[in-house]
Every structure is written in structure tokens, then in C-alpha cells.
Design an enzyme around this catalytic site. Structure first.
Site, PDB file in Angstrom:
ATOM      1  N   ASP A 110    -136.399 -91.887 -95.191  1.00 17.24           N
ATOM      2  CA  ASP A 110    -135.616 -92.588 -96.217  1.00 17.24           C
ATOM      3  C   ASP A 110    -134.206 -92.916 -95.727  1.00 17.24           C
ATOM      4  O   ASP A 110    -133.396 -93.423 -96.497  1.00 17.24           O
ATOM      5  CB  ASP A 110    -135.582 -91.791 -97.527  1.00 17.24           C
ATOM      6  CG  ASP A 110    -135.142 -90.351 -97.356  1.00 17.24           C
ATOM      7  OD1 ASP A 110    -135.393 -89.745 -96.291  1.00 17.24           O
ATOM      8  OD2 ASP A 110    -134.519 -89.796 -98.293  1.00 17.24           O
ATOM      9  N   GLY A 126    -130.292 -81.728 -97.680  1.00 15.72           N
ATOM     10  CA  GLY A 126    -129.443 -81.938 -98.857  1.00 15.72           C
ATOM     11  C   GLY A 126    -128.116 -81.229 -98.650  1.00 15.72           C
ATOM     12  O   GLY A 126    -127.845 -80.699 -97.571  1.00 15.72           O
ATOM     13  N   GLU A 170    -123.982 -77.949 -90.362  1.00 12.75           N
ATOM     14  CA  GLU A 170    -123.539 -79.346 -90.349  1.00 12.75           C
ATOM     15  C   GLU A 170    -122.268 -79.441 -91.200  1.00 12.75           C
ATOM     16  O   GLU A 170    -121.191 -79.705 -90.694  1.00 12.75           O
ATOM     17  CB  GLU A 170    -124.638 -80.249 -90.921  1.00 12.75           C
ATOM     18  CG  GLU A 170    -124.257 -81.716 -91.020  1.00 12.75           C
ATOM     19  CD  GLU A 170    -125.288 -82.540 -91.796  1.00 12.75           C
ATOM     20  OE1 GLU A 170    -126.092 -81.965 -92.551  1.00 12.75           O
ATOM     21  OE2 GLU A 170    -125.264 -83.783 -91.658  1.00 12.75           O
TER      22      GLU A 170
HETATM   23  O1  2ND Z   1    -127.696 -85.046 -92.319  1.00 15.13           O
HETATM   24  C1  2ND Z   1    -128.232 -84.693 -93.376  1.00 15.13           C
HETATM   25  N1  2ND Z   1    -127.937 -83.482 -93.907  1.00 15.13           N
HETATM   26  C2  2ND Z   1    -128.508 -83.026 -95.048  1.00 15.13           C
HETATM   27  N2  2ND Z   1    -129.377 -83.755 -95.749  1.00 15.13           N
HETATM   28  C3  2ND Z   1    -129.682 -84.976 -95.278  1.00 15.13           C
HETATM   29  C4  2ND Z   1    -129.149 -85.486 -94.103  1.00 15.13           C
HETATM   30  N3  2ND Z   1    -129.651 -86.714 -93.909  1.00 15.13           N
HETATM   31  C5  2ND Z   1    -130.483 -86.958 -94.929  1.00 15.13           C
HETATM   32  N4  2ND Z   1    -130.497 -85.909 -95.772  1.00 15.13           N
HETATM   33  C6  2ND Z   1    -131.243 -85.779 -97.022  1.00 15.13           C
HETATM   34  C7  2ND Z   1    -131.220 -87.063 -97.840  1.00 15.13           C
HETATM   35  C8  2ND Z   1    -132.655 -87.473 -97.908  1.00 15.13           C
HETATM   36  O2  2ND Z   1    -132.987 -88.056 -99.136  1.00 15.13           O
HETATM   37  C9  2ND Z   1    -133.395 -86.183 -97.684  1.00 15.13           C
HETATM   38  C10 2ND Z   1    -134.827 -86.287 -97.222  1.00 15.13           C
HETATM   39  O3  2ND Z   1    -134.989 -87.103 -96.120  1.00 15.13           O
HETATM   40  O4  2ND Z   1    -132.591 -85.515 -96.719  1.00 15.13           O
END
Ligand code: 2ND
Ligand code: ZN
Length: 368
Positions: A27, A182, A212
Site C-alpha cells: 500500500d 504503524g 525507527e
Molecule cells: O516505515 C513505516 N513504519 C511503520 N509503519 C509503516 C511504515 N511504512 C508503512 N507503514 C504502515 C502503513 C501501512 O498502511 C501499513 C501496512 O503496509 O504499514
């Protein structure tokens, strides 16, 4: 005698070099044009009305926010148009097409099935629709790419056990592992301990977004409480490393554990610049972590939000740190060794695709 100087790189060579991608969100990688078309079809209201180019710019500019929470808000407009089986299949198929074009030979693509059930799909139907798209994309690409799914549970929600069970139900049908993602601050991975313990009992693989937007405690919990096989990002492990003025470096106990146990770090440099996890590419911890021989891998995270690709990530690193083909091969073999694919298949991809691919490029570069 062979010249041992690293071959001078071009961006085109980087694009043709075999690459392995372990951390990429389905996504987070849609084509802007596809979002425009899917939004028109399902009545989703987009934040801008000027078409694909403007929308692409909106994503990269909005994601470039300096905060993970604000970065994540942009996903409302990708998840919003991924609520039907047809849309999921299309997005998954195009994802494979784009990765093949980018020179990726093995990819693990993650997404959160629980975010795609708003219009009535079951969790099972979501996974089936994505698998259908991957199968179509891989069939069209011949044997140029192998793709697996990773199923993500959202860390602020409470469906991780269900998603872990879904990953096990699909483990021989295209799903290679599990993840949580998330907002990190306030949502420690131990909230989902039951899911991780279940997966361990099932001899399954999982990675955890950790280190992160939050620091060492998150990495420590992911590894020592939850048993993660890999770390999503893990950049903050740098906080447990002291570089002295005389050039010597000291590892704290957690950093030493990560290096000693060869814990794979799924690093995503461009994404880190946008969320504020790193100030600039030149200062990105990946430079020091590579020098210290941590098991570093290079990834895209979200190709749409970061306007990136594997070629772009690797080419940017090559320019910032003066990396040559050998360094990129090292990242790639690190990633392949760390994949959630059976050992014999990993070995085969390393020996029959990755090594010959880099050897051919090196020969070509040597011949000018
Ligand atoms: O870099 C990220 N860190 C934490 N959550 C993330 C990152 N990139 C995407 N997401 C989340 C947003 C998406 O809707 C979800 C599933 O792919 O994961
Ligand atoms: Zn991610």
C-alpha cells in the site's frame, strides 16, 4: 593480475544489477495513475484533483513531514482505494511489473490485511486477491522474479493473533512471514506477544518494525521479548554505538548482540529522511553499520511516498558513500541470506542469479 579497484558505477548498471527487496509495503507502492483510476471507480475522494502527476507530488511532499505519524496519514489514500479484490489484484500485479523493471529478483511485499476489509472482503479473500496479482505478475515476467507476501498486523490495533493465524494458513501458498507496523511510540511490540509466541511455536518467521521512530527499548523488546528474526529499519541501534575521536568504536550490549547474531537490519534510507529518522543520507547510520559489518540490507519501504525504487536507493547510497558494485553485491547477498525463503532456494538465487549477475556487470565495467 586483476585490478582490485572497485568498478566505477553508472545508474544504469545499478538498475540492471540483481537486487533483493525485503521491506516494501504494497500500500506504499501504487502507481499514481492507478490510484486516480481506482478512486474514480470506487468513489474515494483524493486530496488533489489535478491527475496522476500532481497526486504523485502530493504523496512525496506530504510524506516528507519529519514525523512517522504524519507520514502514515498519506496511506489513507492508498488503503482507501484498495478495498476490492480487483483493486488488490491489480495493485499486486503492477507491483511485480514495477519491481521487474527495477531489476529486483526476489521481493517480500508486506501489507496489513485488516486494513482492506472495510467493504466486506474477508481476511482470506484479501490474501487470495493479492496472491492472484503476484501470480499474474510473476507469470508474465517468466522466471525473472520470485515474490512472497508478508502479512502485517497494525500495532495500534488488536488483531495480531488473527493475522498471525492467517499467515500460518497461507504459509505454503505464497506467504513467507509476518510483521507489525504503524506508529511505534506508545505501541511496544510486547502488546502482541501472544502472536509472536504462537508464530515461534509454529516455526514461522517474522520481522518487526523497530528502532525507527522510537529507540533502543523498542529494538530490545522486538528481539529479546518477541523473538524477531529481522528488524524493520533498526536504525536507532546506532544509539548503542559510541564512536571515539581516535576512530575506535565501542558497541553496547544490544548492538553487539545484533551484530554477533547477524540480525538483519531492513534499512530504508529515503523513508528515514522523510520521517526524520535520519537527517541526511551522508549522516545515515547505514554508512557506519556497513563499515562495522552489521547485516545491513537496503530497501524501499514505500516507493510511492518516497518517490523511490531499489535502483534509486542503491544509486543514492553509492554516491553518498562511494560504494561500488562489490558493496551493492554485499547488500544484496546479505538480503538474500536473510529472506524468509527456504535455505535451498536462497542458496540457489545467490549462486545462479545474484553472483553471476554481478560478475557479468563487473566484467562489462572492466572492459569499459
Ligand atoms: O516505515 C513505516 N513504519 C511503520 N509503519 C509503516 C511504515 N511504512 C508503512 N507503514 C504502515 C502503513 C501501512 O498502511 C501499513 C501496512 O503496509 O504499514
Ligand atoms: Zn516499513
Amino acid at each position: 593480475m586483476q585490478d582490485s579497484a572497485p568498478a566505477p558505477l553508472t545508474e544504469e548498471q545499478v538498475r540492471r544489477a540483481p537486487k533483493v527487496l525485503l521491506h516494501d509495503h504494497l500500500d506504499g507502492g501504487l502507481r499514481p495513475q492507478t490510484i486516480v483510476e481506482l478512486a474514480a471507480g470506487c468513489g474515494h475522494e483524493l486530496p488533489v484533483s489535478g491527475g496522476a502527476e500532481e497526486l504523485g507530488r502530493w504523496f512525496t511532499e506530504s510524506a516528507d513531514s519529519g514525523s512517522l505519524e504524519r507520514y502514515l496519514e498519506t496511506f489513507d489514500h492508498t488503503v482507501g482505494v484498495m478495498q476490492s479484490a480487483q483493486a488488490l489484484t491489480r495493485v499486486a500485479r503492477e507491483c511485480v511489473e514495477d519491481l521487474v523493471e527495477d531489476g529486483v529478483v526476489y521481493a517480500e511485499i508486506r501489507y496489513a490485511p485488516e486494513q482492506h476489509v472495510r467493504d466486506g472482503l474477508s481476511l482470506d479473500e484479501v490474501v487470495a486477491a493479492v496472491q492472484q496479482g503476484f501470480d499474474e505478475g510473476c507469470a508474465a515476467a517468466g522466471d525473472r522474479i520470485v515474490v512472497r507476501q508478508l502479512l502485517t498486523a497494525m500495532r495500534h490495533q488488536a488483531r495480531s493473533m488473527e493475522i498471525a493465524e492467517l499467515a500460518i494458513a497461507w504459509r505454503d501458498r505464497g506467504v513467507a512471514g509476518f510483521d507489525i507496523a504503524g506508529a511505534e511510540a506508545g505501541y511496544p511490540p510486547t502488546r502482541h506477544l501472544d502472536a509472536f509466541e504462537y508464530l515461534q511455536r509454529e516455526n514461522a518467521h517474522f520481522t518487526i518494525h523497530a528502532g525507527e521512530a522510537f529507540g533502543l527499548p523498542s529494538i530490545w523488546q522486538a528481539l529479546q521479548w518477541c523473538g524477531a528474526d529481522r528488524l524493520g529499519h533498526g536504525v536507532r541501534i546506532i544509539d548503542d554505538i559510541t564512536a571515539h575521536e581516535d576512530g575506535s568504536v565501542e558497541l553496547g550490549r544490544l548492538a553487539a548482540y545484533v551484530r554477533d547474531k547477524r540480525v538483519p537490519l531492513e534499512m530504508c534510507p529515503m523513508s528515514n529522511l522523510q520521517t526524520g529518522a535520519a537527517a541526511s543520507l551522508a549522516e545515515h547510520p547505514i554508512g557506519l553499520l556497513k563499515r562495522l559489518r552489521f547485516r545491513v540490507t537496503v530497501n524501499t519501504d514505500n516507493r510511492l511516498m518516497s518517490g523511490t525504487s531499489m535502483t534509486h536507493e542503491m544509486w543514492s547510497l553509492a554516491q553518498a558513500f562511494d560504494y561500488g558494485l562489490r558493496d551493492l553485491e554485499w547488500f544484496t547477498i546479505n538480503a538474500m541470506k536473510s529472506a524468509f525463503l527456504p535455505f535451498d532456494q536462497r542458496f540457489d538465487l545467490i549462486s545462479s542469479v545474484i553472483k553471476p549477475g554481478y560478475a557479468a556487470l563487473a566484467t562489462e565495467a572492466a572492459q569499459g
